[in-house]
Design an enzyme around this catalytic site. Sequence first.
Site, PDB file in Angstrom:
ATOM      1  N   GLY A  54       0.809  -1.203   0.000  1.00  0.00           N
ATOM      2  CA  GLY A  54       0.000   0.000   0.000  1.00  0.00           C
ATOM      3  C   GLY A  54       0.844   1.255   0.000  1.00  0.00           C
ATOM      4  O   GLY A  54       1.955   1.280   0.535  1.00  0.00           O
ATOM      5  N   SER A  55       0.333   2.318  -0.619  1.00  0.00           N
ATOM      6  CA  SER A  55       1.003   3.614  -0.546  1.00  0.00           C
ATOM      7  C   SER A  55       0.834   4.180   0.864  1.00  0.00           C
ATOM      8  O   SER A  55       0.095   3.661   1.687  1.00  0.00           O
ATOM      9  CB  SER A  55       0.401   4.564  -1.585  1.00  0.00           C
ATOM     10  OG  SER A  55       0.642   4.098  -2.891  1.00  0.00           O
ATOM     11  N   GLY A  56       1.558   5.261   1.127  1.00  0.00           N
ATOM     12  CA  GLY A  56       1.519   5.851   2.461  1.00  0.00           C
ATOM     13  C   GLY A  56       2.735   5.531   3.295  1.00  0.00           C
ATOM     14  O   GLY A  56       2.889   6.060   4.398  1.00  0.00           O
ATOM     15  N   HIS A  57       3.622   4.639   2.760  1.00  0.00           N
ATOM     16  CA  HIS A  57       4.828   4.242   3.496  1.00  0.00           C
ATOM     17  C   HIS A  57       6.095   4.798   2.840  1.00  0.00           C
ATOM     18  O   HIS A  57       7.194   4.343   3.129  1.00  0.00           O
ATOM     19  CB  HIS A  57       4.930   2.724   3.560  1.00  0.00           C
ATOM     20  CG  HIS A  57       3.726   2.059   4.133  1.00  0.00           C
ATOM     21  ND1 HIS A  57       3.255   2.346   5.387  1.00  0.00           N
ATOM     22  CD2 HIS A  57       2.878   1.131   3.600  1.00  0.00           C
ATOM     23  CE1 HIS A  57       2.162   1.606   5.622  1.00  0.00           C
ATOM     24  NE2 HIS A  57       1.919   0.880   4.548  1.00  0.00           N
ATOM     25  N   LYS A 105       5.942  -8.308   2.199  1.00  0.00           N
ATOM     26  CA  LYS A 105       5.698  -8.079   3.628  1.00  0.00           C
ATOM     27  C   LYS A 105       4.535  -8.952   4.074  1.00  0.00           C
ATOM     28  O   LYS A 105       3.557  -9.136   3.348  1.00  0.00           O
ATOM     29  CB  LYS A 105       5.376  -6.603   3.892  1.00  0.00           C
ATOM     30  CG  LYS A 105       6.489  -5.653   3.478  1.00  0.00           C
ATOM     31  CD  LYS A 105       6.217  -4.223   3.920  1.00  0.00           C
ATOM     32  CE  LYS A 105       4.905  -3.667   3.447  1.00  0.00           C
ATOM     33  NZ  LYS A 105       4.804  -3.639   1.956  1.00  0.00           N
ATOM     34  N   ASP A 110      -1.273  -8.652   0.872  1.00  0.00           N
ATOM     35  CA  ASP A 110      -0.052  -8.729   0.072  1.00  0.00           C
ATOM     36  C   ASP A 110       0.318 -10.179  -0.229  1.00  0.00           C
ATOM     37  O   ASP A 110       0.663 -10.524  -1.370  1.00  0.00           O
ATOM     38  CB  ASP A 110       1.105  -8.059   0.814  1.00  0.00           C
ATOM     39  CG  ASP A 110       0.974  -6.550   0.890  1.00  0.00           C
ATOM     40  OD1 ASP A 110      -0.064  -6.020   0.447  1.00  0.00           O
ATOM     41  OD2 ASP A 110       1.894  -5.897   1.399  1.00  0.00           O
ATOM     42  N   HIS A 219       0.268   0.470   9.703  1.00  0.00           N
ATOM     43  CA  HIS A 219      -1.037   0.959   9.254  1.00  0.00           C
ATOM     44  C   HIS A 219      -1.858   1.469  10.441  1.00  0.00           C
ATOM     45  O   HIS A 219      -3.043   1.734  10.290  1.00  0.00           O
ATOM     46  CB  HIS A 219      -1.826  -0.152   8.554  1.00  0.00           C
ATOM     47  CG  HIS A 219      -1.066  -0.836   7.476  1.00  0.00           C
ATOM     48  ND1 HIS A 219      -0.385  -2.017   7.679  1.00  0.00           N
ATOM     49  CD2 HIS A 219      -0.857  -0.501   6.186  1.00  0.00           C
ATOM     50  CE1 HIS A 219       0.200  -2.384   6.553  1.00  0.00           C
ATOM     51  NE2 HIS A 219      -0.058  -1.485   5.636  1.00  0.00           N
TER      52      HIS A 219
END
Length: 357
Positions: A54-57, A105, A110, A219
């Site tokens: 996911g984006s945001g990392h 991960k 995922d 998250h």
Amino acid sequence: MKKLINQPEAFVRESLAGMAAAHTGLIKVNFEPTFVYRADAPVKGKVAIISGGGSGHEPMHAGFVGMGMLDAACPGEVFTSPTPDQMLAAAQQVDGGAGIIYIVKNYSGDVMNFEMATELARSEGIRTLNIIIDDDVAVKDSLYTQGRRGVGTTVLAEKICGAAAEKSYDLQQIADLCKKVNLHGRSVGVALSSCTVPAKGTPTFALGDDEIELGIGIHGEPGRERVSMMSGDEITEVLWRSLFDDTAYCRTVREWDETKEEWQDVELLNKPLQKGDRLLAFVNSMGGTPISELYLVYRKLAELCQMEGLEIVRNLIGPYMTSLEMQGCSITLLKLDEEMLQLWDAPVKTASLRWGV
């Protein structure tokens, strides 16, 4: 929460477009499906390393695409797994004929989607293997995982395995190396504040002014416990103790067996840290913590390692695996052998990590 965004649904696409414009010649971005890849891909005869999530990392994973690290990265929407079609398209783009390693991960979405992508790629004749990263000592199971979460060791595995690929390691050699890195790494984090997903616009969770969450997930998943605020040294010691006192960890993961052409269950075992171990110490910002505070944490961490007979021979300090603007940090300790040390030192040139070039 104020954010520099336009429409929330366009956030990831516009961010990636800006990244491509900023690093012309280093990376390219494909949309529909979305993935970031090396501008010189495919590199003929080289095993390609792909990761995603996911984006945001950010900068993980797109910021680590380039020579000596990833060949491609598959970003999902914020805190949402990428899809198998993204992963397959990335594999098709960067396959140089020597196969693909997916570094995954340990989050349920995922793991499931990368397994599907592996099967799709192999059906097209692309040799593909998955290696799971599950290094978070905080909790045995979480909201999004079966077993430990995959966190900071992911960054280190991408660098070390990327260097091995540049040195012409074959597919199985890199898979074994990636597994070794995972088994030698341990991570734990702390949150001082929540983060805000753009599409939601409100904090993911609530922390009181005098509260922190130990063992938080990237998250915002709950950690081990919520406690009163402590000094920087006290927080560092609690995190360090979680890593140093972590006992042997045994679990079963699914890996592709190329001889049988099917998934098989494999038992893995992490061994505890011991006096005399040489370490790479990774102190990571969760996004909102300044570098000055990370150095304060590193100062105490180095002192504690020395007291227990552990030698830090390499370090990485900064915001490399974030959770949007969350305040807090994580610590990863990776036991190094000579092979891993040399590969860590090897040249790398990405948007967010570079040396030796």
